[in-house]
Design a protein around this motif. Structure first.
Motif, PDB file in Angstrom:
ATOM      1  N   LEU A 151      61.928 -20.951  69.421  1.00 48.02           N
ATOM      2  CA  LEU A 151      60.864 -20.093  68.896  1.00 48.02           C
ATOM      3  C   LEU A 151      61.365 -19.365  67.654  1.00 48.02           C
ATOM      4  O   LEU A 151      62.360 -18.637  67.713  1.00 48.02           O
ATOM      5  N   ALA A 152      60.691 -19.574  66.535  1.00 46.74           N
ATOM      6  CA  ALA A 152      61.007 -18.815  65.316  1.00 46.74           C
ATOM      7  C   ALA A 152      60.147 -17.561  65.336  1.00 46.74           C
ATOM      8  O   ALA A 152      58.927 -17.649  65.276  1.00 46.74           O
ATOM      9  N   GLY A 153      60.779 -16.404  65.442  1.00 44.47           N
ATOM     10  CA  GLY A 153      60.057 -15.151  65.688  1.00 44.47           C
ATOM     11  C   GLY A 153      60.066 -14.896  67.182  1.00 44.47           C
ATOM     12  O   GLY A 153      60.139 -15.847  67.991  1.00 44.47           O
ATOM     13  N   PHE A 154      60.072 -13.626  67.560  1.00 42.03           N
ATOM     14  CA  PHE A 154      59.966 -13.320  68.996  1.00 42.03           C
ATOM     15  C   PHE A 154      59.077 -12.107  69.188  1.00 42.03           C
ATOM     16  O   PHE A 154      59.422 -11.143  69.857  1.00 42.03           O
ATOM     17  N   GLY A 155      57.887 -12.194  68.562  1.00 46.76           N
ATOM     18  CA  GLY A 155      56.886 -11.144  68.719  1.00 46.76           C
ATOM     19  C   GLY A 155      55.924 -11.502  69.831  1.00 46.76           C
ATOM     20  O   GLY A 155      56.269 -12.221  70.768  1.00 46.76           O
ATOM     21  N   ARG A 156      54.706 -11.019  69.706  1.00 46.11           N
ATOM     22  CA  ARG A 156      53.729 -11.156  70.793  1.00 46.11           C
ATOM     23  C   ARG A 156      53.441 -12.617  71.153  1.00 46.11           C
ATOM     24  O   ARG A 156      53.523 -13.007  72.320  1.00 46.11           O
ATOM     25  N   ILE A 157      53.094 -13.431  70.129  1.00 43.25           N
ATOM     26  CA  ILE A 157      52.663 -14.806  70.445  1.00 43.25           C
ATOM     27  C   ILE A 157      53.855 -15.655  70.876  1.00 43.25           C
ATOM     28  O   ILE A 157      53.748 -16.473  71.795  1.00 43.25           O
ATOM     29  N   ALA A 158      55.016 -15.431  70.253  1.00 44.29           N
ATOM     30  CA  ALA A 158      56.215 -16.176  70.675  1.00 44.29           C
ATOM     31  C   ALA A 158      56.535 -15.861  72.140  1.00 44.29           C
ATOM     32  O   ALA A 158      56.856 -16.772  72.921  1.00 44.29           O
ATOM     33  N   ARG A 159      56.442 -14.602  72.520  1.00 42.21           N
ATOM     34  CA  ARG A 159      56.757 -14.239  73.917  1.00 42.21           C
ATOM     35  C   ARG A 159      55.745 -14.855  74.888  1.00 42.21           C
ATOM     36  O   ARG A 159      56.117 -15.323  75.977  1.00 42.21           O
ATOM     37  N   ALA A 160      54.480 -14.843  74.495  1.00 42.60           N
ATOM     38  CA  ALA A 160      53.464 -15.451  75.369  1.00 42.60           C
ATOM     39  C   ALA A 160      53.688 -16.958  75.478  1.00 42.60           C
ATOM     40  O   ALA A 160      53.457 -17.558  76.531  1.00 42.60           O
ATOM     41  N   THR A 161      54.181 -17.570  74.398  1.00 39.95           N
ATOM     42  CA  THR A 161      54.508 -19.002  74.439  1.00 39.95           C
ATOM     43  C   THR A 161      55.730 -19.226  75.336  1.00 39.95           C
ATOM     44  O   THR A 161      55.780 -20.182  76.124  1.00 39.95           O
ATOM     45  N   ARG A 163      56.605 -17.473  77.890  1.00 36.60           N
ATOM     46  CA  ARG A 163      56.159 -17.334  79.288  1.00 36.60           C
ATOM     47  C   ARG A 163      55.600 -18.665  79.798  1.00 36.60           C
ATOM     48  O   ARG A 163      55.909 -19.117  80.890  1.00 36.60           O
ATOM     49  N   ARG A 164      54.797 -19.310  78.969  1.00 39.84           N
ATOM     50  CA  ARG A 164      54.209 -20.596  79.362  1.00 39.84           C
ATOM     51  C   ARG A 164      55.287 -21.675  79.451  1.00 39.84           C
ATOM     52  O   ARG A 164      55.310 -22.482  80.380  1.00 39.84           O
ATOM     53  N   ALA A 165      56.181 -21.696  78.449  1.00 41.07           N
ATOM     54  CA  ALA A 165      57.214 -22.742  78.396  1.00 41.07           C
ATOM     55  C   ALA A 165      58.146 -22.642  79.614  1.00 41.07           C
ATOM     56  O   ALA A 165      58.542 -23.673  80.189  1.00 41.07           O
ATOM     57  N   LEU A 166      58.478 -21.429  80.015  1.00 43.06           N
ATOM     58  CA  LEU A 166      59.352 -21.258  81.185  1.00 43.06           C
ATOM     59  C   LEU A 166      58.658 -21.822  82.425  1.00 43.06           C
ATOM     60  O   LEU A 166      59.285 -22.469  83.260  1.00 43.06           O
ATOM     61  N   ALA A 167      57.350 -21.600  82.526  1.00 40.60           N
ATOM     62  CA  ALA A 167      56.595 -22.130  83.671  1.00 40.60           C
ATOM     63  C   ALA A 167      56.554 -23.661  83.654  1.00 40.60           C
ATOM     64  O   ALA A 167      56.419 -24.284  84.700  1.00 40.60           O
ATOM     65  N   PHE A 168      56.700 -24.245  82.476  1.00 40.61           N
ATOM     66  CA  PHE A 168      56.726 -25.711  82.351  1.00 40.61           C
ATOM     67  C   PHE A 168      58.149 -26.266  82.504  1.00 40.61           C
ATOM     68  O   PHE A 168      58.370 -27.453  82.291  1.00 40.61           O
ATOM     69  N   GLY A 169      59.108 -25.390  82.810  1.00 43.77           N
ATOM     70  CA  GLY A 169      60.484 -25.855  83.022  1.00 43.77           C
ATOM     71  C   GLY A 169      61.236 -26.131  81.745  1.00 43.77           C
ATOM     72  O   GLY A 169      62.181 -26.923  81.726  1.00 43.77           O
ATOM     73  N   MET A 170      60.843 -25.493  80.637  1.00 40.92           N
ATOM     74  CA  MET A 170      61.583 -25.672  79.382  1.00 40.92           C
ATOM     75  C   MET A 170      62.700 -24.636  79.272  1.00 40.92           C
ATOM     76  O   MET A 170      62.588 -23.534  79.832  1.00 40.92           O
ATOM     77  N   GLN A 171      63.759 -24.994  78.559  1.00 41.27           N
ATOM     78  CA  GLN A 171      64.778 -24.005  78.160  1.00 41.27           C
ATOM     79  C   GLN A 171      64.235 -23.333  76.904  1.00 41.27           C
ATOM     80  O   GLN A 171      63.742 -24.035  76.024  1.00 41.27           O
ATOM     81  N   VAL A 172      64.359 -22.028  76.811  1.00 43.97           N
ATOM     82  CA  VAL A 172      63.770 -21.347  75.653  1.00 43.97           C
ATOM     83  C   VAL A 172      64.844 -20.631  74.831  1.00 43.97           C
ATOM     84  O   VAL A 172      65.596 -19.794  75.343  1.00 43.97           O
ATOM     85  N   LEU A 173      64.920 -21.011  73.565  1.00 44.68           N
ATOM     86  CA  LEU A 173      65.784 -20.336  72.597  1.00 44.68           C
ATOM     87  C   LEU A 173      64.880 -19.569  71.640  1.00 44.68           C
ATOM     88  O   LEU A 173      63.760 -19.987  71.381  1.00 44.68           O
ATOM     89  N   PHE A 174      65.379 -18.481  71.090  1.00 42.23           N
ATOM     90  CA  PHE A 174      64.567 -17.806  70.080  1.00 42.23           C
ATOM     91  C   PHE A 174      65.451 -17.214  68.993  1.00 42.23           C
ATOM     92  O   PHE A 174      66.592 -16.856  69.215  1.00 42.23           O
ATOM     93  N   CYS A 175      64.876 -17.169  67.818  1.00 43.26           N
ATOM     94  CA  CYS A 175      65.535 -16.523  66.685  1.00 43.26           C
ATOM     95  C   CYS A 175      64.525 -15.522  66.133  1.00 43.26           C
ATOM     96  O   CYS A 175      63.502 -15.917  65.568  1.00 43.26           O
ATOM     97  N   PRO A 176      64.761 -14.236  66.345  1.00 42.54           N
ATOM     98  CA  PRO A 176      63.720 -13.252  66.061  1.00 42.54           C
ATOM     99  C   PRO A 176      63.444 -13.051  64.588  1.00 42.54           C
ATOM    100  O   PRO A 176      62.372 -12.608  64.214  1.00 42.54           O
ATOM    101  N   ARG A 177      64.405 -13.280  63.758  1.00 44.62           N
ATOM    102  CA  ARG A 177      64.210 -13.004  62.335  1.00 44.62           C
ATOM    103  C   ARG A 177      65.041 -13.969  61.515  1.00 44.62           C
ATOM    104  O   ARG A 177      66.046 -13.587  60.930  1.00 44.62           O
ATOM    105  N   PRO A 178      64.634 -15.214  61.488  1.00 43.73           N
ATOM    106  CA  PRO A 178      65.462 -16.178  60.758  1.00 43.73           C
ATOM    107  C   PRO A 178      65.564 -15.820  59.294  1.00 43.73           C
ATOM    108  O   PRO A 178      64.615 -15.229  58.782  1.00 43.73           O
ATOM    109  N   PRO A 179      66.639 -16.129  58.593  1.00 39.08           N
ATOM    110  CA  PRO A 179      67.870 -16.705  59.142  1.00 39.08           C
ATOM    111  C   PRO A 179      68.822 -15.605  59.612  1.00 39.08           C
ATOM    112  O   PRO A 179      69.158 -14.709  58.840  1.00 39.08           O
ATOM    113  N   GLY A 180      69.209 -15.707  60.876  1.00 35.77           N
ATOM    114  CA  GLY A 180      70.188 -14.777  61.458  1.00 35.77           C
ATOM    115  C   GLY A 180      69.619 -13.394  61.685  1.00 35.77           C
ATOM    116  O   GLY A 180      68.615 -13.014  61.112  1.00 35.77           O
TER     117      GLY A 180
END
Ligand SMILES: NC(=O)c1ccc[n+]([C@@H]2O[C@H](COP(=O)([O-])OP(=O)(O)OC[C@H]3O[C@@H](n4cnc5c(N)ncnc54)[C@H](O)[C@@H]3O)[C@@H](O)[C@H]2O)c1
Length: 331
Positions: A151-161, A163-180
């Motif tokens: 997930l590029a960004g970790f605001g409202r919509i990224a977090r809601a995504t 939540r869904r991805a975890l329920a689908f059994g995905m591993q979730v990585l995020f970068c809140p403010r690319p780059p770094g």
């Protein structure tokens, strides 16, 4: 109060119009104003607040000359407004955060699923009359469960995504403010602590099976995903964009999809809407939606309500409930 004057550039659903009419007069043109008409409206001195949408552009030149108190944008994004110029000219800008978060995350997930499982190709296949029954090698796609979502960004919509991805059994990585960026303390992760992993931008790009964009469009994020980033992604990776089109270099994306640098793309937004980069529409490994991330009946009504509440507050010289630039308030 009576006497507030609103110019509403695009039809908005109830209860918003009732809220606006209770506070003053409402002008709703039959067609979206073009740039010249929007300028006339803003300079006329006849309106306190313009209720706008993403296709209404407010640049520095317009904002410097405008005689309006506020712009209430019927969207959470506000890249159609030069916020610096609005603030310099004491023009408040409001947006509609929160109410479209889940709907947009649903579309991010829809694009992940539809691209991975080739839903549009499969639908076209059935409709074309070519389907002759179950076939073991027909339209093989990619697994979503067990894959890695970046997930590029970790605001409202990224977090809601997430939540869904975890329920689908995905591993979730995020970068809140690319780059770094600084590491995000667990306290800021809330419900996601221990469930999602903060990475730097390069790791996000090179290890994600699905890279989903959730950053606002600004000068730092324009072409965040460019030819170099696409080249660094896995050849099996799928890019999903529900943020804003110009976050991706769309010409480079078409080239990467053609050459197999990445496997597919699910897009809701485009660099130069409503045009598509040459070749994009012909690529089978894409799922293309017409900017409908927040397009549900209930969400539109809630967005319009927030928009009206922002507009009424601005017209009454109060800070709106959802200000983008509260520093423009003159008190
Ligand atoms: N497709 C659609 O119809 C649709 C619907 C709603 C929102 N959107 C888009 O999604 C975006 C995100 O919405 P949200 O409600 O999650 O926003 P948000 O403000 O809650 O989250 C944005 C995230 O981007 C990060 N960010 C901010 N500035 C950045 C920068 N300069 N560089 C990199 N990252 C940065 C923030 O840290 C945050 O993690 C909106 O700005 C809008 O453009 C699209």
């Amino acid at each position: 109060m009576s006497g507030a004057r609103f110019y509403v550039t695009t039809p908005i659903p109830e209860p918003a119009l009732t809220l606006l009419r209770a506070a003053g007069s409402v002008e709703l043109p039959e067609e979206l104003p073009d740039a010249a008409r929007l300028r006339e409206v803003c300079l006329s001195g006849d309106y306190d607040v313009v209720v706008s949408q993403l296709r209404d552009t407010f640049d520095a030149d317009l904002l410097t000359a405008a005689k309006i108190r506020g712009i209430s944008n019927y969207a959470v994004g506000f890249n159609n407004v030069d916020i610096g110029a609005a603030t310099a000219n004491k023009i408040l800008v409001g947006n509609t955060p929160g109410v479209l978060t889940d709907a947009t995350a649903d579309v991010a997930m829809l694009l992940i699923m539809a691209t991975a499982r080739r839903a549009v190709e499969a639908d076209t296949f059935v409709r074309s009359g070519k389907f002759t029954g179950w076939e073991p090698n027909l339209l093989l796609g990619q697994d979503v469960s067990g894959s890695t979502l970046g997930l590029a960004g970790f605001g409202r919509i990224a977090r809601a995504t997430a939540r869904r991805a975890l329920a689908f059994g995905m591993q979730v990585l995020f970068c809140p403010r690319p780059p770094g960026d600084r590491p995000v303390p667990d306290a800021e992760l809330g419900e996601f602590a221990g469930l999602v992993t903060h990475t730097d931008w390069d790791t996000l790009v090179t290890t994600s099976d699905f890279l989903s964009l959730h950053v606002p469009l600004n000068e730092q994020t324009r072409h965040l995903v460019d030819a170099d980033v696409l080249r660094a992604m896995k050849p099996t990776a799928i890019l999903v964009n529900t943020a804003r089109g110009p976050v991706v270099d769309e010409t480079a994306l078409v080239a990467a999809l053609k050459s197999g640098e990445i496997a597919g793309a699910g897009l809701d937004v485009y660099e130069d809407e409503p045009s598509l980069a040459p070749g994009l529409a012909e690529l089978p490994n894409t799922v293309l939606l017409p900017h409908v991330g927040s397009a549900t009946v209930a969400v539109r009504s809630e967005m319009a309500r927030l928009c009206a509440e922002n507009a009424v507050a601005m017209a009454q010289n109060r800070i709106p409930p959802h200000p983008v630039n509260p520093e423009a308030w003159t008190g």
